[in-house]
Design a protein around this motif. Structure first.
Motif, mmCIF file in Angstrom:
data_model
loop_
_atom_site.group_PDB
_atom_site.id
_atom_site.type_symbol
_atom_site.label_atom_id
_atom_site.label_comp_id
_atom_site.label_asym_id
_atom_site.label_seq_id
_atom_site.Cartn_x
_atom_site.Cartn_y
_atom_site.Cartn_z
ATOM 1 N N VAL A 178 4.222 0.259 -1.135
ATOM 2 C CA VAL A 178 3.571 -0.928 -0.585
ATOM 3 C C VAL A 178 4.662 -1.918 -0.207
ATOM 4 O O VAL A 178 5.516 -2.250 -1.020
ATOM 5 N N GLN A 179 4.648 -2.338 1.057
ATOM 6 C CA GLN A 179 5.608 -3.324 1.558
ATOM 7 C C GLN A 179 4.849 -4.323 2.430
ATOM 8 O O GLN A 179 4.066 -3.924 3.292
ATOM 9 N N ASP A 180 5.078 -5.591 2.207
ATOM 10 C CA ASP A 180 4.454 -6.644 3.014
ATOM 11 C C ASP A 180 2.934 -6.527 3.036
ATOM 12 O O ASP A 180 2.301 -6.826 4.048
ATOM 13 N N GLY A 181 2.337 -6.068 1.946
ATOM 14 C CA GLY A 181 0.894 -5.933 1.881
ATOM 15 C C GLY A 181 0.328 -4.756 2.652
ATOM 16 O O GLY A 181 -0.865 -4.671 2.899
ATOM 17 N N ILE A 182 1.210 -3.827 3.043
ATOM 18 C CA ILE A 182 0.812 -2.640 3.797
ATOM 19 C C ILE A 182 1.125 -1.412 2.962
ATOM 20 O O ILE A 182 2.229 -1.283 2.419
ATOM 21 N N LEU A 183 0.173 -0.488 2.884
ATOM 22 C CA LEU A 183 0.400 0.784 2.215
ATOM 23 C C LEU A 183 1.034 1.746 3.211
ATOM 24 O O LEU A 183 0.448 2.032 4.256
ATOM 25 N N PHE A 184 2.253 2.198 2.902
ATOM 26 C CA PHE A 184 2.938 3.191 3.726
ATOM 27 C C PHE A 184 2.838 4.537 3.027
ATOM 28 O O PHE A 184 3.267 4.674 1.877
ATOM 29 N N VAL A 185 2.253 5.516 3.706
ATOM 30 C CA VAL A 185 2.100 6.862 3.159
ATOM 31 C C VAL A 185 2.933 7.809 4.014
ATOM 32 O O VAL A 185 2.780 7.850 5.239
ATOM 33 N N ARG A 186 3.815 8.555 3.364
ATOM 34 C CA ARG A 186 4.664 9.528 4.064
ATOM 35 C C ARG A 186 4.243 10.928 3.653
ATOM 36 O O ARG A 186 4.187 11.237 2.466
ATOM 37 N N LEU A 187 3.937 11.750 4.654
ATOM 38 C CA LEU A 187 3.477 13.109 4.406
ATOM 39 C C LEU A 187 4.477 14.096 4.977
ATOM 40 O O LEU A 187 5.114 13.831 5.995
ATOM 41 N N SER A 188 4.601 15.236 4.316
ATOM 42 C CA SER A 188 5.420 16.311 4.876
ATOM 43 C C SER A 188 4.780 17.635 4.509
ATOM 44 O O SER A 188 4.125 17.764 3.477
ATOM 45 N N ASN A 200 -6.602 10.665 -3.194
ATOM 46 C CA ASN A 200 -6.427 10.044 -4.508
ATOM 47 C C ASN A 200 -5.323 8.999 -4.479
ATOM 48 O O ASN A 200 -5.458 7.921 -5.064
ATOM 49 N N SER A 201 -4.228 9.323 -3.797
ATOM 50 C CA SER A 201 -3.112 8.384 -3.689
ATOM 51 C C SER A 201 -3.549 7.093 -2.999
ATOM 52 O O SER A 201 -3.253 5.987 -3.456
ATOM 53 N N VAL A 202 -4.278 7.218 -1.912
ATOM 54 C CA VAL A 202 -4.747 6.041 -1.178
ATOM 55 C C VAL A 202 -5.777 5.280 -2.008
ATOM 56 O O VAL A 202 -5.723 4.049 -2.098
ATOM 57 N N ASN A 203 -6.703 5.993 -2.636
ATOM 58 C CA ASN A 203 -7.738 5.329 -3.439
ATOM 59 C C ASN A 203 -7.141 4.519 -4.584
ATOM 60 O O ASN A 203 -7.653 3.458 -4.924
ATOM 61 N N GLU A 204 -6.053 5.007 -5.184
ATOM 62 C CA GLU A 204 -5.382 4.259 -6.247
ATOM 63 C C GLU A 204 -4.912 2.897 -5.741
ATOM 64 O O GLU A 204 -5.008 1.896 -6.433
ATOM 65 N N HIS A 247 -4.492 -2.594 4.831
ATOM 66 C CA HIS A 247 -3.751 -2.028 5.952
ATOM 67 C C HIS A 247 -2.899 -0.857 5.480
ATOM 68 O O HIS A 247 -2.320 -0.900 4.391
ATOM 69 N N CYS A 248 -2.843 0.171 6.325
ATOM 70 C CA CYS A 248 -2.144 1.398 5.949
ATOM 71 C C CYS A 248 -1.422 1.972 7.161
ATOM 72 O O CYS A 248 -1.907 1.885 8.291
ATOM 73 N N ALA A 249 -0.258 2.546 6.917
ATOM 74 C CA ALA A 249 0.491 3.273 7.939
ATOM 75 C C ALA A 249 0.785 4.659 7.378
ATOM 76 O O ALA A 249 1.323 4.778 6.279
ATOM 77 N N VAL A 250 0.397 5.690 8.106
ATOM 78 C CA VAL A 250 0.575 7.074 7.653
ATOM 79 C C VAL A 250 1.613 7.736 8.546
ATOM 80 O O VAL A 250 1.409 7.883 9.753
ATOM 81 N N LYS A 274 -12.203 4.021 5.811
ATOM 82 C CA LYS A 274 -12.048 3.234 4.572
ATOM 83 C C LYS A 274 -11.398 1.885 4.867
ATOM 84 O O LYS A 274 -11.866 0.847 4.399
ATOM 85 N N PHE A 275 -10.298 1.917 5.622
ATOM 86 C CA PHE A 275 -9.573 0.677 5.882
ATOM 87 C C PHE A 275 -10.339 -0.236 6.829
ATOM 88 O O PHE A 275 -10.381 -1.446 6.623
ATOM 89 N N ARG A 276 -10.957 0.310 7.844
ATOM 90 C CA ARG A 276 -11.709 -0.538 8.774
ATOM 91 C C ARG A 276 -12.939 -1.134 8.113
ATOM 92 O O ARG A 276 -13.321 -2.261 8.427
#
Length: 116
Positions: free
Chosen positions: A7-17, A31-35, A43-46, A68-70
């Motif tokens: 979480v940075q600047d009130g934004i959830l950043f999720v990195r997937l590989s 589950n990660s996002v729900n936590e 706000h989220c950036a994937v 969920k976010f909207r």
């Protein structure tokens, strides 16, 4: 698939590989996002730059996250989708629904005005 989130600047950043194709990977992502949703984040950036393959289940999870976010009055941005995810988003016409940013800084710029 591996999932990391910060979480940075009130934004959830999720990195997937890896591959975003179904359980248990999609469950791990949800589950990660729900936590983090308990932290009043809207706000989220994937980051999809390291996703090799995505199927309809993976697309469905991204749509679910966007919803969920909207529904919380927020927004979600996809960061730099790799070739296959980019083709799948175009094929399903979801490029009209998802905001896409070329990098994390651009995603932050798109989301921070939405947060104010």
């Amino acid at each position: 698939m591996t999932t990391t989130s910060t979480v940075q600047d009130g934004i959830l950043f999720v990195r997937l590989s890896g591959d975003l194709i179904g359980s248990p990977d999609t469950d791990q992502l949800l589950n990660s996002v729900n936590e983090h949703l308990g932290e009043a984040l809207n706000h989220c950036a994937v980051d999809l730059s390291e996703i090799r393959y995505i199927n309809s289940t993976g697309i469905g999870v991204l749509v679910s996250l966007l919803t969920k976010f909207r529904s919380r009055g927020g927004e979600m941005v996809l960061i730099n989708p790799a070739d296959h995810p980019k083709k799948m988003l175009a094929l399903t016409k979801l490029t009209n629904i998802f905001a896409v940013a070329s990098d994390e800084a651009t995603a932050r710029q798109q989301l921070i005005p939405a947060a104010n």
